[in-house]
Design an enzyme around this catalytic site. Structure first.
Site, PDB file in Angstrom:
ATOM      1  CE  LYS A  10       7.908  50.538  25.908  1.00 16.78           C
ATOM      2  NZ  LYS A  10       8.941  50.219  24.998  1.00 16.78           N
ATOM      3  CB  SER A  30       9.700  56.080  23.545  1.00 12.38           C
ATOM      4  OG  SER A  30      10.711  55.301  24.080  1.00 12.38           O
ATOM      5  CD1 TRP A  33      16.219  50.833  24.803  1.00  9.62           C
ATOM      6  CD2 TRP A  33      17.589  49.100  25.120  1.00  9.62           C
ATOM      7  NE1 TRP A  33      16.015  50.368  26.076  1.00  9.62           N
ATOM      8  CE2 TRP A  33      16.838  49.303  26.302  1.00  9.62           C
ATOM      9  CE3 TRP A  33      18.519  48.053  25.085  1.00  9.62           C
ATOM     10  CZ2 TRP A  33      16.989  48.509  27.441  1.00  9.62           C
ATOM     11  CZ3 TRP A  33      18.655  47.263  26.224  1.00  9.62           C
ATOM     12  CH2 TRP A  33      17.907  47.485  27.374  1.00  9.62           C
ATOM     13  CG  HIS A  86      14.624  56.442  21.365  1.00  6.94           C
ATOM     14  ND1 HIS A  86      13.804  55.422  20.961  1.00  6.94           N
ATOM     15  CD2 HIS A  86      14.113  56.897  22.539  1.00  6.94           C
ATOM     16  CE1 HIS A  86      12.852  55.249  21.859  1.00  6.94           C
ATOM     17  NE2 HIS A  86      13.008  56.134  22.823  1.00  6.94           N
TER      18      HIS A  86
HETATM   19  C1  GTR Z   1      13.595  53.204  27.862  1.00  8.32           C
HETATM   20  C2  GTR Z   1      12.854  51.905  27.774  1.00  8.32           C
HETATM   21  C3  GTR Z   1      12.223  51.769  26.427  1.00  8.32           C
HETATM   22  C4  GTR Z   1      11.507  53.025  25.973  1.00  8.32           C
HETATM   23  C5  GTR Z   1      12.154  54.299  26.453  1.00  8.32           C
HETATM   24  C6  GTR Z   1      11.274  55.553  26.456  1.00  8.32           C
HETATM   25  O1  GTR Z   1      14.278  53.349  29.061  1.00  8.32           O
HETATM   26  O2  GTR Z   1      13.779  50.886  28.005  1.00  8.32           O
HETATM   27  O3  GTR Z   1      11.385  50.645  26.417  1.00  8.32           O
HETATM   28  O4  GTR Z   1      10.184  52.986  26.301  1.00  8.32           O
HETATM   29  O5  GTR Z   1      12.632  54.210  27.737  1.00  8.32           O
HETATM   30  O6  GTR Z   1      10.091  55.509  26.688  1.00  8.32           O
HETATM   31  O7  GTR Z   1      11.856  56.624  26.301  1.00  8.32           O
END
Ligand code: GTR
Length: 430
Positions: A272, A268, A359, A409
């Site tokens: 990145k 997540s 998402w 996720h």
């Molecule tokens: C969310 C964000 C995502 C992702 C995620 C995470 O709120 O919108 O881009 O990075 O968090 O890191 O769990």
């Protein structure tokens, strides 16, 4: 007498509500999740040189084009990085030869950038295969951040507890009670990693930069305050990535780790980060980005799921000041997220998506790997062998690997199976 059908109905309702809340969190309303509504877009070409000609050969890529692409990604997305700082002091918390009931060895060290131990302290947790294992060191390793403290990655009662930061400006860290120990164990699969002959190195991302916008006063940013007075300012993702390189500096001094075979991994926002760490530090032999989505592996121009505007609004500290000018204006970006992958080329890269993680735009994550492939080809590697989006549960392992798995996720045992196979393939196993 309890009325059983009522009880069953209540349990079903609770399950349904939990499921919906979970999905609602993963997929906020008011964003596009419809493939037919993805706008037409043209991706910029990382091989297009200033003046319009295409990069003719690998030598030109290394000499003139790659530095341009790196600068562009610094300016428009992740920010410039300060120079490396040597680690001034290593506090050694010892090596336990008989951890995990004999299934592994555990080491912990704290790294400081100042001799007097003021400033950021990076607590590094290292698990190694046991001495009895067939695999003999130095071990190839996976290096990645955890979200909630080192003690959450395994139930092992001896892992030192992290001071955990709430994700709110103005807050201070606290030592959690023992209930969070091992809470994220399913995301780490420690025993499996060790059985396969790899070491696991992990750090808590809040140690490095607490995840809220505070004008970059705390964490590693305090080491280089001048880096904020510029459009390509040193961001939180930049700070996390920079510190992964500092941990790698330390691993180079550890005889039990093969620092030439370190895979940098993240999930997540930390996926990145692993991409940016891999792009900026060629010593990372392999890069894994799990469900990284917007600002990670997903192409911004698709505007599917999370958008540039939304991410810049929720997390202004993750990307540069300049990145804000692309809110609702993605087509004006001189780059897109396949550029970060182009910077990783020709090293092996794995991108993973999840079916219920709309998402993060799973298809956009795959398409970026396809768009980065011409750079891999120019450098003599195949890149992503598939041109069609692979079916759920059908991984593709080229120089770029990709899968989309069932579920939400998360990081799962299935994901780790792929990463271990991929690392065996590219880093020569044990
Ligand atoms: C969310 C964000 C995502 C992702 C995620 C995470 O709120 O919108 O881009 O990075 O968090 O890191 O769990």
């Amino acid at each position: 007498m309890p009325h059983w059908s009522c009880l069953v109905a209540v349990v079903a309702l609770i399950t349904l509500v939990t499921f919906c809340v979970d999905d609602a969190e993963a997929q906020p309303r008011g964003f596009n999740y419809d493939e037919s509504k993805v706008p037409k877009y043209t991706l910029p070409d990382p091989l297009a040189m200033p003046g319009g000609k295409r990069v003719p050969d690998a030598a030109t890529w290394w000499k003139s084009q790659r530095p341009i692409v790196l600068k562009q990604m610094e300016m428009h997305v992740f920010g410039a990085m300060p120079p490396a700082l040597p680690i001034a002091h290593v506090e050694d918390h010892g090596l336990d030869e008989n951890a995990l009931g004999g299934k592994g060895r555990r080491k912990e060290v704290t790294l400081y950038f100042k001799k007097d131990r003021t400033g950021p302290a990076v607590n590094v947790l290292i698990f190694l295969p046991p001495k009895s294992s067939k695999a003999k060191g130095p071990y190839p390793a996976f290096l990645g951040y955890n979200f909630n403290g080192n003690h959450t990655v395994h139930a092992d009662p001896k892992i030192r507890k992290s001071n955990v930061w709430p994700r709110k400006a103005g807050s201070s860290p606290s030592v959690p009670d023992d209930s969070t120990r091992g809470r994220s164990a399913s995301r780490w699969q420690v025993e499996k990693i060790l059985e396969r002959g790899y070491a696991l190195v992990t750090i808590y991302y809040g140690d490095v930069d607490p995840d809220f916008y505070d004008g970059f006063k705390n964490g590693v940013h305090a080491l280089y305050p001048k880096y904020q007075d510029r459009a390509d300012n040193w961001t939180s993702i930049g700070g996390w990535a920079w510190t992964l390189s500092r941990v790698l500096d330390h691993l180079e001094t550890d005889d039990l780790i093969d620092a030439k075979r370190v895979s940098v991994i993240g999930h997540s926002r930390l996926g990145k980060t692993s991409l940016w760490a891999g792009a900026t530090d060629p010593r990372f032999a392999l890069v894994i980005s799990n469900n990284s989505g917007c600002g990670g592996a997903a192409l911004a121009r698709r505007r599917f799921g999370e958008t540039v505007k939304r991410i810049n609004t929720s997390f202004p500290h993750w990307f540069t000041k300049l990145h804000k000018q692309y809110n609702d204006n993605e087509d004006k970006m001189p780059v897109d997220q396949h550029y970060v992958m182009a910077l990783i080329a020709p090293r092996p890269l794995y991108v993973a998506s999840a079916e219920r993680d709309s998402w993060a735009d799973p298809k956009g994550e795959f398409l970026a790997t396809v768009a980065a492939t011409p750079v891999y080809k120019l450098l003599g590697k195949e890149g992503m062998p598939a041109t069609e989006w692979p079916a759920v549960g059908k991984p593709v392992h080229g120089t770029i690997g990709y899968h989309i798995r069932v579920g939400k996720h998360d990081v799962t045992a299935f994901d780790w199976e792929q990463y271990l196979d991929f690392a065996d393939k590219h880093l020569g196993g044990k």
